[in-house]
Scaffold this motif. Sequence first.
Motif, PDB file in Angstrom:
ATOM      1  N   HIS A  58       0.864  -1.182   0.000  1.00 26.02           N
ATOM      2  CA  HIS A  58       0.000   0.000   0.000  1.00 26.02           C
ATOM      3  C   HIS A  58       0.902   1.233   0.000  1.00 26.02           C
ATOM      4  O   HIS A  58       1.570   1.509   1.000  1.00 26.02           O
ATOM      5  N   GLU A  60       1.613   4.560   0.626  1.00 24.82           N
ATOM      6  CA  GLU A  60       1.227   5.788   1.334  1.00 24.82           C
ATOM      7  C   GLU A  60       2.424   6.162   2.212  1.00 24.82           C
ATOM      8  O   GLU A  60       3.482   5.552   2.103  1.00 24.82           O
ATOM      9  N   LYS A  62       3.619   5.893   5.353  1.00 22.60           N
ATOM     10  CA  LYS A  62       4.460   5.024   6.189  1.00 22.60           C
ATOM     11  C   LYS A  62       5.250   4.040   5.335  1.00 22.60           C
ATOM     12  O   LYS A  62       6.449   3.818   5.564  1.00 22.60           O
ATOM     13  N   ASP A 132       2.666  -7.488  -0.114  1.00 22.64           N
ATOM     14  CA  ASP A 132       1.550  -7.456   0.827  1.00 22.64           C
ATOM     15  C   ASP A 132       0.387  -8.115   0.087  1.00 22.64           C
ATOM     16  O   ASP A 132      -0.275  -7.478  -0.721  1.00 22.64           O
ATOM     17  N   GLU A 157       3.929  -9.390   4.018  1.00 23.31           N
ATOM     18  CA  GLU A 157       3.414  -8.526   5.079  1.00 23.31           C
ATOM     19  C   GLU A 157       2.154  -9.041   5.777  1.00 23.31           C
ATOM     20  O   GLU A 157       1.968  -8.836   6.967  1.00 23.31           O
ATOM     21  N   THR A 158       1.256  -9.703   5.010  1.00 20.18           N
ATOM     22  CA  THR A 158      -0.083  -9.862   5.582  1.00 20.18           C
ATOM     23  C   THR A 158      -0.555 -11.305   5.712  1.00 20.18           C
ATOM     24  O   THR A 158      -0.024 -12.210   5.058  1.00 20.18           O
ATOM     25  N   LYS A 187       4.562  -7.765  14.668  1.00 15.89           N
ATOM     26  CA  LYS A 187       3.609  -7.363  13.638  1.00 15.89           C
ATOM     27  C   LYS A 187       2.194  -7.689  14.083  1.00 15.89           C
ATOM     28  O   LYS A 187       1.362  -6.833  14.301  1.00 15.89           O
ATOM     29  N   ASP A 191      -0.155  -4.567  14.705  1.00 17.02           N
ATOM     30  CA  ASP A 191      -0.704  -4.141  13.406  1.00 17.02           C
ATOM     31  C   ASP A 191      -2.089  -4.756  13.183  1.00 17.02           C
ATOM     32  O   ASP A 191      -3.075  -4.047  12.931  1.00 17.02           O
ATOM     33  N   HIS A 302      -7.944  -8.595   3.363  1.00 18.17           N
ATOM     34  CA  HIS A 302      -7.068  -8.099   2.291  1.00 18.17           C
ATOM     35  C   HIS A 302      -7.773  -7.992   0.935  1.00 18.17           C
ATOM     36  O   HIS A 302      -7.610  -7.014   0.220  1.00 18.17           O
TER      37      HIS A 302
HETATM   38  N1  RBV Z   1      -1.273  -1.998   6.135  1.00 16.68           N
HETATM   39  N2  RBV Z   1      -0.525  -1.057   5.593  1.00 16.68           N
HETATM   40  C1  RBV Z   1      -1.018   0.081   6.005  1.00 16.68           C
HETATM   41  N3  RBV Z   1       0.649   1.366   4.917  1.00 16.68           N
HETATM   42  O1  RBV Z   1      -0.996   2.388   5.977  1.00 16.68           O
HETATM   43  N4  RBV Z   1      -2.081  -0.115   6.768  1.00 16.68           N
HETATM   44  C2  RBV Z   1      -2.235  -1.432   6.855  1.00 16.68           C
HETATM   45  C3  RBV Z   1      -0.452   1.359   5.629  1.00 16.68           C
HETATM   46  C4  RBV Z   1      -1.001  -3.397   5.921  1.00 16.68           C
HETATM   47  C5  RBV Z   1      -1.126  -4.247   7.172  1.00 16.68           C
HETATM   48  O2  RBV Z   1       0.154  -4.581   7.635  1.00 16.68           O
HETATM   49  C6  RBV Z   1      -1.917  -5.471   6.713  1.00 16.68           C
HETATM   50  O3  RBV Z   1      -1.264  -6.663   7.061  1.00 16.68           O
HETATM   51  C7  RBV Z   1      -2.021  -5.282   5.237  1.00 16.68           C
HETATM   52  O4  RBV Z   1      -1.955  -3.888   5.035  1.00 16.68           O
HETATM   53  C8  RBV Z   1      -3.268  -5.803   4.544  1.00 16.68           C
HETATM   54  O5  RBV Z   1      -3.176  -5.588   3.185  1.00 16.68           O
END
Ligand code: RBV
Length: 426
Positions: A58, A60, A62, A132, A157-158, A187, A191, A302
């Motif tokens: 994603h 953005e 962060k 991810d 990641e997920t 994580k 998260d 997801h």
């Molecule tokens: N996630 N990323 C963000 N970058 O703002 N927010 C959520 C962000 C990730 C999170 O770690 C989760 O496992 C995954 O998005 C789902 O696609």
Amino acid sequence: MTDYPPIGEQLDDLEAAREEGRRKMEWAAQHMPICTRLREEYEEEQPLEGQRIGMAMHVEAKTAILVETLAEAGAEVAVTGCNPLSTHDDVSAALDSHDSITSYAKRGVDDEEYYQAIEAVISHEPTVTVDDGMDMIAAIHEDHPELIEGILGGCEETTTGVHRLRAMDADGALEYPVFAVNDTPMKRLFDNVHGTGESSLASIAMTTNLSWAGKNVVVAGYGYCGKGVAKKAAGQNANVIVTEVEPRRALEAHMEGYDVLPMAEAAEVGDVFLTTTGNRDVIVEEHFPEMKDGVLLANAGHFDIEIDLEALDDLATERYEARDGVEAYVMDDGRRLNVVAEGRLVNLAAPVALGHPVEVMDQSFGVQAACVRELVESKAYGPGVHDVPDELDKEIAEIKLEADGVSIDSLTDTQTEYMGSWEHGT
Ligand code: RBV
């Protein structure tokens, strides 16, 4: 290289976009002590020199800090989105302006563009992948197996991605090592629980301007994400109803004090439905006729397959955009069922969505950065899904504790010996 252009060649007011993207990144970085610390170390030591990193995440603010951290560690990075709606174009543009980073991520792409962008990243011939949801690893295995020999490994990641990878591994089809970043304590306990809980509820509230208090909130799935959503919804004075298929998780939810119901019954009483299962077909055709007028339907898993929107569309006599990010489906008896963010993961795909809070992503991305380094430096991992070394996860926790000014005790030698012994009884 493919013909698909980086975001820098797609936006009109590029300068303004870059500036705004950079401003968002600076804000995020201020609250990311783990990534900041790793970045300082990596800038000095250049552990990723000569590596090419391909990422689908994603895009953005962060995530951008992670991308920059990897680039400052010496790597060339190519990045794209892992969801058609989660990219912030300004952040993508800011990243793309970095000498060692190419960003193909763009918000609102159709399926074809989404996969073209993944192809574009793959055309950089990555030596390490960071996914991810596993779309890039899948594309490499299906369409570019010749690259696998040059790939040291990947990070996922997920939950959904790790789940897919384990299935692939069980089939003997996964041909390079991948760290299950999702499964680490640093994580998943933060998260998935706090991140998903807070950001899903915040996105729905901001998108609809509606309150949680007094609502019946149906949370589908009581895994880590579902637990977070349920807890935070209860904390906002909602009445939480959990649906489950796993008896022990259902029991956990029951003992936590939530109502537990089959979806067929929850459908009749829910005001807000939030799916977190990672599976498909959770809210389907038979459920829609039971629902009350005005319900909200949202997904925090997801992929956008948990709510059967095709079936809902078939039942609807009319559809209209009720608000930015809310599509109302009107049933033949006049009831309006409101789908938030097209049933895509609501905390990232709603128009106002910002993703998880900065602090939890700092943890997840701290683990990601350390895992990329581990893959490059150790070269000891064979094909398959690997747990992240526990020591590495602990080190990330220690950085965070120090940054937050939290001190803890350590075991004495006698205690350590006691914990390793079996002779001492009463
Ligand atoms: N996630 N990323 C963000 N970058 O703002 N927010 C959520 C962000 C990730 C999170 O770690 C989760 O496992 C995954 O998005 C789902 O696609």
